[in-house]
Scaffold this motif. Structure first.
Motif, PDB file in Angstrom:
ATOM      1  N   MET A   1      18.574  32.702  11.083  1.00 18.63           N
ATOM      2  CA  MET A   1      18.515  32.978   9.650  1.00 18.63           C
ATOM      3  C   MET A   1      18.373  34.469   9.344  1.00 18.63           C
ATOM      4  O   MET A   1      17.781  35.225  10.108  1.00 18.63           O
ATOM      5  CB  MET A   1      17.347  32.214   9.020  1.00 18.63           C
ATOM      6  N   ARG A   2      18.918  34.866   8.189  1.00 20.09           N
ATOM      7  CA  ARG A   2      18.764  36.243   7.702  1.00 20.09           C
ATOM      8  C   ARG A   2      17.518  36.364   6.829  1.00 20.09           C
ATOM      9  O   ARG A   2      16.895  37.412   6.767  1.00 20.09           O
ATOM     10  CB  ARG A   2      19.994  36.665   6.893  1.00 20.09           C
ATOM     11  N   THR A   3      17.198  35.291   6.117  1.00 15.28           N
ATOM     12  CA  THR A   3      16.021  35.287   5.248  1.00 15.28           C
ATOM     13  C   THR A   3      14.833  34.707   6.007  1.00 15.28           C
ATOM     14  O   THR A   3      14.971  34.196   7.118  1.00 15.28           O
ATOM     15  CB  THR A   3      16.282  34.441   3.991  1.00 15.28           C
ATOM     16  N   ARG A   4      13.666  34.780   5.395  1.00 11.55           N
ATOM     17  CA  ARG A   4      12.467  34.257   6.028  1.00 11.55           C
ATOM     18  C   ARG A   4      11.774  33.266   5.095  1.00 11.55           C
ATOM     19  O   ARG A   4      11.003  33.653   4.220  1.00 11.55           O
ATOM     20  CB  ARG A   4      11.503  35.398   6.401  1.00 11.55           C
ATOM     21  N   PRO A   5      12.036  31.992   5.285  1.00 11.80           N
ATOM     22  CA  PRO A   5      11.376  30.980   4.449  1.00 11.80           C
ATOM     23  C   PRO A   5       9.904  30.842   4.841  1.00 11.80           C
ATOM     24  O   PRO A   5       9.482  31.334   5.889  1.00 11.80           O
ATOM     25  CB  PRO A   5      12.154  29.703   4.795  1.00 11.80           C
ATOM     26  N   VAL A   6       9.135  30.166   4.013  1.00 11.38           N
ATOM     27  CA  VAL A   6       7.754  29.840   4.373  1.00 11.38           C
ATOM     28  C   VAL A   6       7.810  28.703   5.382  1.00 11.38           C
ATOM     29  O   VAL A   6       8.443  27.678   5.140  1.00 11.38           O
ATOM     30  CB  VAL A   6       6.945  29.407   3.133  1.00 11.38           C
TER      31      VAL A   6
ATOM     32  N   TYR B   1      12.608  23.388  17.641  1.00  2.00           N
ATOM     33  CA  TYR B   1      13.875  23.292  16.916  1.00  2.00           C
ATOM     34  C   TYR B   1      13.865  24.214  15.696  1.00  2.00           C
ATOM     35  O   TYR B   1      14.847  24.914  15.415  1.00  2.00           O
ATOM     36  CB  TYR B   1      14.121  21.842  16.504  1.00  2.00           C
ATOM     37  N   VAL B   2      12.736  24.238  14.984  1.00  2.00           N
ATOM     38  CA  VAL B   2      12.613  25.104  13.812  1.00  2.00           C
ATOM     39  C   VAL B   2      12.682  26.574  14.230  1.00  2.00           C
ATOM     40  O   VAL B   2      13.311  27.396  13.546  1.00  2.00           O
ATOM     41  CB  VAL B   2      11.307  24.810  13.050  1.00  2.00           C
ATOM     42  N   LYS B   3      12.071  26.908  15.354  1.00  2.00           N
ATOM     43  CA  LYS B   3      12.129  28.288  15.851  1.00  2.00           C
ATOM     44  C   LYS B   3      13.576  28.707  16.095  1.00  2.00           C
ATOM     45  O   LYS B   3      13.966  29.844  15.784  1.00  2.00           O
ATOM     46  CB  LYS B   3      11.327  28.426  17.146  1.00  2.00           C
ATOM     47  N   ASP B   4      14.381  27.793  16.637  1.00  2.00           N
ATOM     48  CA  ASP B   4      15.798  28.095  16.877  1.00  2.00           C
ATOM     49  C   ASP B   4      16.549  28.282  15.565  1.00  2.00           C
ATOM     50  O   ASP B   4      17.466  29.113  15.477  1.00  2.00           O
ATOM     51  CB  ASP B   4      16.441  26.966  17.702  1.00  2.00           C
ATOM     52  N   ILE B   5      16.177  27.513  14.544  1.00  2.00           N
ATOM     53  CA  ILE B   5      16.803  27.682  13.229  1.00  2.00           C
ATOM     54  C   ILE B   5      16.448  29.048  12.650  1.00  2.00           C
ATOM     55  O   ILE B   5      17.315  29.784  12.151  1.00  2.00           O
ATOM     56  CB  ILE B   5      16.343  26.562  12.261  1.00  2.00           C
ATOM     57  N   LEU B   6      15.173  29.412  12.727  1.00  2.00           N
ATOM     58  CA  LEU B   6      14.705  30.683  12.164  1.00  2.00           C
ATOM     59  C   LEU B   6      15.379  31.880  12.832  1.00  2.00           C
ATOM     60  O   LEU B   6      15.634  32.901  12.180  1.00  2.00           O
ATOM     61  CB  LEU B   6      13.184  30.786  12.305  1.00  2.00           C
ATOM     62  N   LYS B   7      15.686  31.766  14.131  1.00  2.00           N
ATOM     63  CA  LYS B   7      16.356  32.853  14.852  1.00  2.00           C
ATOM     64  C   LYS B   7      17.743  33.138  14.288  1.00  2.00           C
ATOM     65  O   LYS B   7      18.248  34.265  14.384  1.00  2.00           O
ATOM     66  CB  LYS B   7      16.469  32.504  16.337  1.00  2.00           C
TER      67      LYS B   7
END
Length: 386
Positions: free
Chosen positions: A275-280, A267-273
């Motif tokens: 996003m424009r920024t890159r959180p830790v 689920y987190v991987k789908d969120i990161l896809k």
């Protein structure tokens, strides 16, 4: 009997079981004199709260009052394997027993954990003067409390099984679960003044937290976020999580750290896809105690109604919490600076959180906009003077 059960099938089954059980136990109860609880006769206390991790955490505030009300007693806490670690090093607990009841937790594939009968054979070798079942659940009372040898057996009757107890705590109506649990301590005559709870981290654990932050180049201030939940209906929209985390990074200029568990990795991987920024991303890298350490160092924690939310609240971390089907009156962050983001849907008060019956599926969560959450974060930042 007034029951605190929303699910109609469970309500009917509980009421029927109560009626039958009460009839069978009436002859015994007629000749059994109810005795006042004498603290001088209480040397061992068993507190039972197996389901779920967040609820176990919200039970912790009763421990200090119990230790003061029964100063000679040693307290044992029976909880699930998942929640057991949050109890470690708690100064009010002398022993922890971990067990996952089959009525709450489906056995894991290939699990070698003790069966109910094996577990109860061992538990019954121990004698407790006072047993407190904190959830008020007829299954816990029948299967865990009744078989034990105990002078006093205490719980509410709102979940059924009151006929099996020596003392039934009066139910004062819907309130926060922390207060619901504290009312048990009050009923027992324990002083409830300052509330102490949380995860008691050791010096070594605190040092390890600081090292973990350094190793991941996480500097203060940062906002910790957690998109995961145990109950799917409490989850927000994927694209809004992504937009929110981007707004925290770019709009507020604060570093974002994702603290989700391993089960939420995809689920987190789908969120990161999205996003424009890159959180830790610390997804799947933290134990519950490590999560508590990271949250304790964060500026604000943004999450759904979940166990991590209660961990943060118990450690006085400012929280912005998104609420949908669950009732914030019962489970909002307790005692810490916080903001609850929720919309007024009347069906929420009769929702059992497992099935959405609204004409617009998931409407209570879909109604929450990114701007609502950002506004809550800004407002909370003003309160804590950051």
């Amino acid at each position: 009997m007034k029951y605190k059960i929303i699910n109609k099938k469970k309500l009917i089954a509980t009421a029927a079981g109560d009626m039958l059980g009460s009839l069978l136990h009436t002859p015994l109860n007629l000749f059994r004199r109810k005795k006042a609880i004498d603290p001088a006769l209480v040397n061992t206390i068993l507190v039972i709260r197996t389901a779920y991790i967040g609820d176990a955490i919200m039970t912790l505030p009763i421990l200090k009052p119990l230790s003061e009300g029964f100063p000679n007693a040693k307290i044992t806490f029976l909880t699930s394997h998942g929640a057991a670690s949050v109890l470690e090093t708690n100064p009010y607990i002398h022993d922890i027993i971990a067990y996952d009841p089959v009525w709450f937790y489906a056995p894991a594939s290939g699990s070698k954990r003790k069966s109910y009968f094996e577990f109860m054979r061992e538990l019954k070798t121990r004698t407790f003067d006072l047993v407190i079942e904190a959830r008020a659940d007829i299954r816990e009372i029948l299967m865990l409390v009744k078989p034990l040898r105990a002078r006093y057996k205490v719980s509410y009757g709102v979940g059924g099984g009151g006929f099996l107890l020596t003392h039934v705590v009066p139910y004062g109506g819907l309130k926060h679960k922390v207060e619901y649990h504290l009312d048990i301590a009050r009923y027992l005559g324990c002083p409830v003044e300052d509330i102490q709870w949380g995860i008691y981290l050791t010096k070594e654990e605190k040092a390890n937290t600081r090292k973990l932050l350094r190793d991941n180049n996480i500097k203060s201030p940062f906002v910790a976020v957690h998109p995961g939940v145990r109950i799917p209906l409490k989850k927000w929209l994927l694209k809004r999580y992504a937009a929110l985390y981007d707004r925290i990074e770019t709009g507020l200029g604060i570093r974002t750290v994702i603290t989700a568990s391993e089960k939420d990795a995809d689920y987190v991987k789908d969120i990161l896809k999205l996003m424009r920024t890159r959180p830790v991303d610390l997804t799947g890298k933290l134990t519950l105690r490590e999560l508590a350490g990271v949250l304790s160092e964060s500026q604000i924690f943004v999450c759904n109604d979940s166990a991590p939310m209660h961990i943060a609240a118990s450690m006085d971390v400012p929280v912005v919490a998104l609420f949908g089907p669950s009732k914030s009156i019962e489970t909002a962050p307790f005692g810490n600076p916080h903001r609850v983001v929720e919309k007024d849907f009347q069906c929420r008060y009769k929702c059992d959180e497992s099935t959405c019956k609204h004409e617009h599926f998931h409407a209570c969560m879909e109604a929450i906009e990114v701007e609502d959450v950002i506004a809550a974060i800004k407002d909370l930042l003003k309160e804590i003077d950051v």
